[in-house]
Write a protein that holds these residues in place. Structure first.
Motif, PDB file in Angstrom:
ATOM      1  N   LEU A 181      -6.287 -19.461   1.652  1.00  0.00           N
ATOM      2  CA  LEU A 181      -6.484 -18.099   1.151  1.00  0.00           C
ATOM      3  C   LEU A 181      -6.337 -17.071   2.276  1.00  0.00           C
ATOM      4  CD1 LEU A 181      -9.443 -18.730  -1.311  1.00  0.00           C
ATOM      5  CD2 LEU A 181      -7.023 -18.342  -1.870  1.00  0.00           C
ATOM      6  N   ILE A 182      -6.837 -17.401   3.457  1.00  0.00           N
ATOM      7  CA  ILE A 182      -6.676 -16.506   4.612  1.00  0.00           C
ATOM      8  C   ILE A 182      -5.191 -16.389   4.978  1.00  0.00           C
ATOM      9  CG2 ILE A 182      -7.109 -16.289   7.101  1.00  0.00           C
ATOM     10  CD1 ILE A 182      -9.925 -17.501   6.523  1.00  0.00           C
ATOM     11  N   THR A 183      -4.479 -17.493   4.902  1.00  0.00           N
ATOM     12  CA  THR A 183      -3.045 -17.483   5.190  1.00  0.00           C
ATOM     13  C   THR A 183      -2.300 -16.590   4.203  1.00  0.00           C
ATOM     14  OG1 THR A 183      -3.204 -19.716   6.099  1.00  0.00           O
ATOM     15  CG2 THR A 183      -1.008 -18.947   5.490  1.00  0.00           C
ATOM     16  N   VAL A 184      -2.630 -16.720   2.913  1.00  0.00           N
ATOM     17  CA  VAL A 184      -2.005 -15.874   1.894  1.00  0.00           C
ATOM     18  C   VAL A 184      -2.350 -14.406   2.154  1.00  0.00           C
ATOM     19  CG1 VAL A 184      -1.978 -15.304  -0.572  1.00  0.00           C
ATOM     20  CG2 VAL A 184      -1.858 -17.697   0.170  1.00  0.00           C
ATOM     21  N   ALA A 185      -3.595 -14.140   2.536  1.00  0.00           N
ATOM     22  CA  ALA A 185      -3.983 -12.768   2.865  1.00  0.00           C
ATOM     23  C   ALA A 185      -3.176 -12.260   4.060  1.00  0.00           C
ATOM     24  CB  ALA A 185      -5.481 -12.698   3.166  1.00  0.00           C
ATOM     25  N   GLY A 186      -2.925 -13.129   5.027  1.00  0.00           N
ATOM     26  CA  GLY A 186      -2.101 -12.751   6.173  1.00  0.00           C
ATOM     27  C   GLY A 186      -0.684 -12.399   5.766  1.00  0.00           C
ATOM     28  N   VAL A 187      -0.130 -13.137   4.824  1.00  0.00           N
ATOM     29  CA  VAL A 187       1.209 -12.822   4.326  1.00  0.00           C
ATOM     30  C   VAL A 187       1.200 -11.464   3.633  1.00  0.00           C
ATOM     31  CG1 VAL A 187       3.007 -13.494   2.663  1.00  0.00           C
ATOM     32  CG2 VAL A 187       1.952 -15.211   4.124  1.00  0.00           C
ATOM     33  N   CYS A 188       0.177 -11.208   2.834  1.00  0.00           N
ATOM     34  CA  CYS A 188       0.069  -9.901   2.175  1.00  0.00           C
ATOM     35  C   CYS A 188      -0.003  -8.778   3.204  1.00  0.00           C
ATOM     36  CB  CYS A 188      -1.147  -9.863   1.251  1.00  0.00           C
ATOM     37  SG  CYS A 188      -0.968 -10.941  -0.188  1.00  0.00           S
ATOM     38  N   MET A 189      -0.761  -8.996   4.262  1.00  0.00           N
ATOM     39  CA  MET A 189      -0.829  -7.995   5.337  1.00  0.00           C
ATOM     40  C   MET A 189       0.545  -7.819   5.979  1.00  0.00           C
ATOM     41  SD  MET A 189      -4.491  -9.026   7.056  1.00  0.00           S
ATOM     42  CE  MET A 189      -4.206  -8.047   8.498  1.00  0.00           C
ATOM     43  N   PHE A 190       1.242  -8.910   6.198  1.00  0.00           N
ATOM     44  CA  PHE A 190       2.573  -8.872   6.801  1.00  0.00           C
ATOM     45  C   PHE A 190       3.519  -8.050   5.933  1.00  0.00           C
ATOM     46  CE2 PHE A 190       6.748 -10.471   7.953  1.00  0.00           C
ATOM     47  CZ  PHE A 190       6.664 -10.572   9.330  1.00  0.00           C
ATOM     48  N   TYR A 191       3.396  -8.217   4.603  1.00  0.00           N
ATOM     49  CA  TYR A 191       4.255  -7.487   3.673  1.00  0.00           C
ATOM     50  C   TYR A 191       3.935  -5.999   3.604  1.00  0.00           C
ATOM     51  CZ  TYR A 191       6.936 -11.052   1.105  1.00  0.00           C
ATOM     52  OH  TYR A 191       7.834 -12.002   0.734  1.00  0.00           O
ATOM     53  N   PHE A 192       2.651  -5.681   3.509  1.00  0.00           N
ATOM     54  CA  PHE A 192       2.274  -4.343   3.085  1.00  0.00           C
ATOM     55  C   PHE A 192       1.669  -3.451   4.163  1.00  0.00           C
ATOM     56  CE2 PHE A 192       1.878  -7.089  -0.721  1.00  0.00           C
ATOM     57  CZ  PHE A 192       2.987  -6.589  -1.400  1.00  0.00           C
ATOM     58  N   LEU A 193       1.282  -4.006   5.306  1.00  0.00           N
ATOM     59  CA  LEU A 193       0.669  -3.185   6.332  1.00  0.00           C
ATOM     60  C   LEU A 193       1.573  -3.087   7.558  1.00  0.00           C
ATOM     61  CD1 LEU A 193      -2.969  -4.562   6.186  1.00  0.00           C
ATOM     62  CD2 LEU A 193      -2.028  -2.586   5.005  1.00  0.00           C
ATOM     63  N   GLY A 194       1.456  -2.004   8.271  1.00  0.00           N
ATOM     64  CA  GLY A 194       2.182  -1.869   9.523  1.00  0.00           C
ATOM     65  C   GLY A 194       3.589  -1.331   9.396  1.00  0.00           C
ATOM     66  N   ASN A 195       4.025  -1.045   8.178  1.00  0.00           N
ATOM     67  CA  ASN A 195       5.340  -0.432   7.983  1.00  0.00           C
ATOM     68  C   ASN A 195       5.170   1.036   7.647  1.00  0.00           C
ATOM     69  OD1 ASN A 195       6.729  -2.849   8.344  1.00  0.00           O
ATOM     70  ND2 ASN A 195       6.514  -3.405   6.189  1.00  0.00           N
ATOM     71  N   PRO A 196       5.470   1.917   8.597  1.00  0.00           N
ATOM     72  CA  PRO A 196       5.291   3.348   8.310  1.00  0.00           C
ATOM     73  C   PRO A 196       6.206   3.784   7.174  1.00  0.00           C
ATOM     74  CG  PRO A 196       6.436   3.028  10.392  1.00  0.00           C
ATOM     75  CD  PRO A 196       6.037   1.671   9.899  1.00  0.00           C
ATOM     76  N   SER A 197       5.689   4.644   6.338  1.00  0.00           N
ATOM     77  CA  SER A 197       6.455   5.154   5.206  1.00  0.00           C
ATOM     78  C   SER A 197       7.561   6.079   5.707  1.00  0.00           C
ATOM     79  CB  SER A 197       5.535   5.905   4.252  1.00  0.00           C
ATOM     80  OG  SER A 197       6.277   6.459   3.200  1.00  0.00           O
ATOM     81  N   THR A 198       8.695   6.006   5.045  1.00  0.00           N
ATOM     82  CA  THR A 198       9.817   6.864   5.437  1.00  0.00           C
ATOM     83  C   THR A 198       9.951   8.039   4.485  1.00  0.00           C
ATOM     84  OG1 THR A 198      11.319   5.450   4.181  1.00  0.00           O
ATOM     85  CG2 THR A 198      11.091   5.006   6.544  1.00  0.00           C
ATOM     86  N   ASP A 199       8.905   8.296   3.667  1.00  0.00           N
ATOM     87  CA  ASP A 199       8.956   9.396   2.697  1.00  0.00           C
ATOM     88  C   ASP A 199       8.942  10.735   3.372  1.00  0.00           C
ATOM     89  OD1 ASP A 199       9.029   7.579   0.670  1.00  0.00           O
ATOM     90  OD2 ASP A 199       6.860   7.651   0.304  1.00  0.00           O
TER      91      ASP A 199
END
Length: 149
Positions: free
Chosen positions: A131-149
């Motif tokens: 579950l922690i690993t899956v949470a890490g993947v979610c963080m990898f997907y959704f956090l740390g990418n600045p919005s280009t809007d």
């Protein structure tokens, strides 16, 4: 220790192969690339079989669970799905997702002792780790990418 190092090499080779195959697909198609990959793998295996002293091929068909002979078919679909996931997600997101899926399926195969794998017992700490690993993947997907809007 040798198994750990070989696993690291395997993971690195899988990522390289995914990147290579996705690039080759740009010049042809997914199935042409997958066919080329499988044909070059066949040639490589044939060469290594000769170098290895040509062990008896017919023993292959004495495997207990005949369904496990479908590994090559699965390999063709692995090539296809890796190429499609890298072209759709990018190499990092695709590979992280692939590795987590491998971990989860491997744990389930072991938990139920499927297809000749050594049966393991359920462990809450392993489940929490997944579950922690899956949470890490979610963080990898959704956090740390600045919005280009």
């Amino acid at each position: 220790m040798a198994g750990f190092l070989i696993a690291i090499i395997s993971g690195a080779l899988m990522s390289l192969q995914g990147a290579f195959n996705t690039n080759v697909t740009k010049a042809s198609s997914v199935w042409v690339t997958a066919m080329f990959v499988q044909l070059t793998a066949l040639a490589t295996c044939a060469i290594m079989w000769v170098i290895d002293g040509r062990p008896d091929i017919m023993k292959l068909f004495k495997v207990d669970n005949k369904v496990t002979l479908l590994g090559g078919v699965i390999g063709a679909f692995i090539t296809f799905t890796v190429i499609k996931s890298i072209s759709g997600l990018g190499i990092a997101k695709a590979e992280v997702t692939i590795v987590v899926a491998q971990i989860i399926v491997s744990y389930l195969l072991g938990l139920f002792g499927l297809f000749g794998s050594e049966k393991t017992t359920f462990s809450w700490i392993k489940l929490v780790s997944l579950l922690i690993t899956v949470a890490g993947v979610c963080m990898f997907y959704f956090l740390g990418n600045p919005s280009t809007d």
